[in-house]
Design a protein around this motif. Structure first.
Motif, PDB file in Angstrom:
ATOM      1  N   THR A  18       0.851  -1.195   0.000  1.00  0.00           N
ATOM      2  CA  THR A  18       0.000   0.000   0.000  1.00  0.00           C
ATOM      3  C   THR A  18       0.882   1.239   0.000  1.00  0.00           C
ATOM      4  O   THR A  18       2.043   1.201   0.441  1.00  0.00           O
ATOM      5  CB  THR A  18      -0.920   0.041   1.235  1.00  0.00           C
ATOM      6  N   SER A  19       0.344   2.338  -0.486  1.00  0.00           N
ATOM      7  CA  SER A  19       1.083   3.607  -0.466  1.00  0.00           C
ATOM      8  C   SER A  19       0.118   4.763  -0.238  1.00  0.00           C
ATOM      9  O   SER A  19      -1.019   4.736  -0.714  1.00  0.00           O
ATOM     10  CB  SER A  19       1.840   3.804  -1.782  1.00  0.00           C
ATOM     11  N   PHE A  20       0.590   5.770   0.504  1.00  0.00           N
ATOM     12  CA  PHE A  20      -0.205   6.969   0.769  1.00  0.00           C
ATOM     13  C   PHE A  20       0.655   8.201   0.569  1.00  0.00           C
ATOM     14  O   PHE A  20       1.860   8.193   0.846  1.00  0.00           O
ATOM     15  CB  PHE A  20      -0.765   6.945   2.202  1.00  0.00           C
ATOM     16  N   LYS A  27       0.651  11.844   9.251  1.00  0.00           N
ATOM     17  CA  LYS A  27      -0.630  11.182   9.478  1.00  0.00           C
ATOM     18  C   LYS A  27      -0.418   9.814  10.127  1.00  0.00           C
ATOM     19  O   LYS A  27       0.579   9.139   9.877  1.00  0.00           O
ATOM     20  CB  LYS A  27      -1.385  10.962   8.160  1.00  0.00           C
ATOM     21  N   ILE A  29      -2.275   6.193  10.038  1.00  0.00           N
ATOM     22  CA  ILE A  29      -3.197   5.492   9.142  1.00  0.00           C
ATOM     23  C   ILE A  29      -3.501   4.119   9.737  1.00  0.00           C
ATOM     24  O   ILE A  29      -2.585   3.342  10.041  1.00  0.00           O
ATOM     25  CB  ILE A  29      -2.583   5.335   7.741  1.00  0.00           C
ATOM     26  N   TYR A  52       2.791   8.262   8.373  1.00  0.00           N
ATOM     27  CA  TYR A  52       3.276   8.979   7.204  1.00  0.00           C
ATOM     28  C   TYR A  52       3.898  10.303   7.633  1.00  0.00           C
ATOM     29  O   TYR A  52       3.314  11.065   8.407  1.00  0.00           O
ATOM     30  CB  TYR A  52       2.120   9.248   6.230  1.00  0.00           C
ATOM     31  N   LYS A  96       3.602  10.999  -6.558  1.00  0.00           N
ATOM     32  CA  LYS A  96       2.907  10.235  -5.519  1.00  0.00           C
ATOM     33  C   LYS A  96       3.690   8.987  -5.151  1.00  0.00           C
ATOM     34  O   LYS A  96       3.794   8.627  -3.982  1.00  0.00           O
ATOM     35  CB  LYS A  96       1.500   9.869  -5.985  1.00  0.00           C
ATOM     36  N   ALA A 100       5.482   8.982  -1.475  1.00  0.00           N
ATOM     37  CA  ALA A 100       4.517   8.261  -0.641  1.00  0.00           C
ATOM     38  C   ALA A 100       5.216   7.468   0.451  1.00  0.00           C
ATOM     39  O   ALA A 100       6.417   7.196   0.393  1.00  0.00           O
ATOM     40  CB  ALA A 100       3.674   7.322  -1.496  1.00  0.00           C
ATOM     41  N   PHE A 124      -9.116   1.970   5.033  1.00  0.00           N
ATOM     42  CA  PHE A 124      -8.116   2.784   5.713  1.00  0.00           C
ATOM     43  C   PHE A 124      -8.822   3.940   6.414  1.00  0.00           C
ATOM     44  O   PHE A 124      -9.660   4.621   5.807  1.00  0.00           O
ATOM     45  CB  PHE A 124      -7.087   3.318   4.709  1.00  0.00           C
ATOM     46  N   ILE A 126      -8.315   7.504   8.132  1.00  0.00           N
ATOM     47  CA  ILE A 126      -7.395   8.635   8.217  1.00  0.00           C
ATOM     48  C   ILE A 126      -8.193   9.854   8.661  1.00  0.00           C
ATOM     49  O   ILE A 126      -9.181  10.225   8.000  1.00  0.00           O
ATOM     50  CB  ILE A 126      -6.726   8.922   6.849  1.00  0.00           C
ATOM     51  N   THR A 131     -11.655   5.185   3.983  1.00  0.00           N
ATOM     52  CA  THR A 131     -11.531   5.136   2.527  1.00  0.00           C
ATOM     53  C   THR A 131     -11.267   3.701   2.090  1.00  0.00           C
ATOM     54  O   THR A 131     -10.871   2.852   2.900  1.00  0.00           O
ATOM     55  CB  THR A 131     -10.387   6.038   2.027  1.00  0.00           C
ATOM     56  N   SER A 133      -9.556   1.056  -1.133  1.00  0.00           N
ATOM     57  CA  SER A 133      -8.502   1.000  -2.133  1.00  0.00           C
ATOM     58  C   SER A 133      -9.033   1.486  -3.474  1.00  0.00           C
ATOM     59  O   SER A 133     -10.156   1.161  -3.866  1.00  0.00           O
ATOM     60  CB  SER A 133      -7.990  -0.436  -2.273  1.00  0.00           C
TER      61      SER A 133
END
Length: 292
Positions: A18-20, A27, A29, A52, A96, A100, A124, A126, A131, A133
């Motif tokens: 996963t990536s944010f 943040k 998560i 993050y 991104k 990320a 997820f 946050i 949210t 995927s």
């Protein structure tokens, strides 16, 4: 999100990536993953929390050695594959990915897992907002299972999965390796064409996670530590400074024949046990019961 390998077998592991990306602030998560097997059973993974910290684009663009540091090419490709259609701005996608936070979760495929498609449902949280995927349509992996059976003079590949499975057969003909590629539909079988010689052949599938010989007995191959130079009438082989040999006659012919993975029994039948055991005693040959 990306999953690799997408095709696997029992007793192996898959990795969920996963990536944010956030522009301004750090943040926390909270991630939750649920995996639904082909029979509809839901497997819940423990909640995962990761953190993050924002990065500035200029610090990475100006330092080429740090750009995408630590991220392998396959992860980069998977990220682009699953996000490119959702964005018409390639520069934004590169930013991104580079800036990320990337997280990885490992999941073992236990021996009692049925073959078929496993959907990975993720959520997820946050800042109190949940949210999903953005790649949910392709968030799945396949557990594949093929079985080799013999029916009269035919060799049959049975697919025990409800999903179509692509396989390769690596076989030998005229002392050369050949590849045969085919797919078998879910819960069906495929008869191998008669021209494929299976005495030294291997069935390979599930992104090479599963390698099964068509023969019984041990598998033999050249010791990967050996350096060698083969000429017309001889082969010079070297394990280290104290173990160098010049192979001639039957020993040279045997060494040339041992290109790739072979059945020990077929090698002994083709030459003889004295030749085989002589090279085995010099540690030029490796024996294994299986390749997985």
């Amino acid at each position: 999100m990306s999953i690799f390998p997408k095709k696997t077998v029992v007793e192996k592991r898959i990795t969920i990536h996963t990536s944010f990306f956030f522009k301004n602030s750090s943040k926390s998560i909270l991630a939750n993953f649920k995996i639904t097997n082909p029979l509809g059973k839901v497997i819940s993974m423990p909640n995962q929390e990761f953190f993050y910290f924002p990065k500035k684009t200029s610090n990475y663009i100006n330092n080429k050695n740090d750009y995408c540091e630590g991220q392998s090419g396959i992860i980069y490709a998977k990220f682009l594959e699953q996000n490119l259609l959702a964005s018409n701005n390639l520069t934004t996608l590169f930013d991104k990915f580079t800036l990320a936070t990337h997280s990885y979760f490992s999941f073992k495929i236990d021996s009692d897992f049925p073959p078929g498609k496993y959907m990975v449902n993720s959520s997820f949280i946050i800042d109190g907002i949940q949210t999903k995927s953005n790649s949910s349509d392709v968030d799945f992996f396949l557990v594949e299972k093929l079985k080799i059976t013999r029916n009269s003079n035919q060799i049959i590949i049975e697919n025990l999965s409800p999903e179509t499975t692509t396989f390769r057969i690596i076989y030998r003909s005229s002392n050369l390796e050949h590849e045969f590629v085919e797919s078998v539909a879910g819960n069906s079988s495929y008869a191998i064409p008669s021209h494929i010689e299976t005495d030294d052949a291997f069935l390979v599938y599930a992104e090479d996670q599963e390698i099964r010989p068509f023969f019984t007995g041990r598998i033999s191959y050249r010791n990967p530590k050996v350096q060698y130079l083969s000429k017309r009438n001889s082969s010079f082989v070297k394990i280290d400074e104290e173990n160098c040999f010049n192979l001639e006659g039957k020993l040279h012919e045997f060494w040339l024949s041992l290109n790739g993975f072979r059945s020990k029994e077929s090698l002994i039948n083709e030459f003889d046990s004295l030749v085989y055991n002589k090279l085995l005693s010099k540690k030029l040959i490796v024996e294994r019961d299986n390749l997985t």
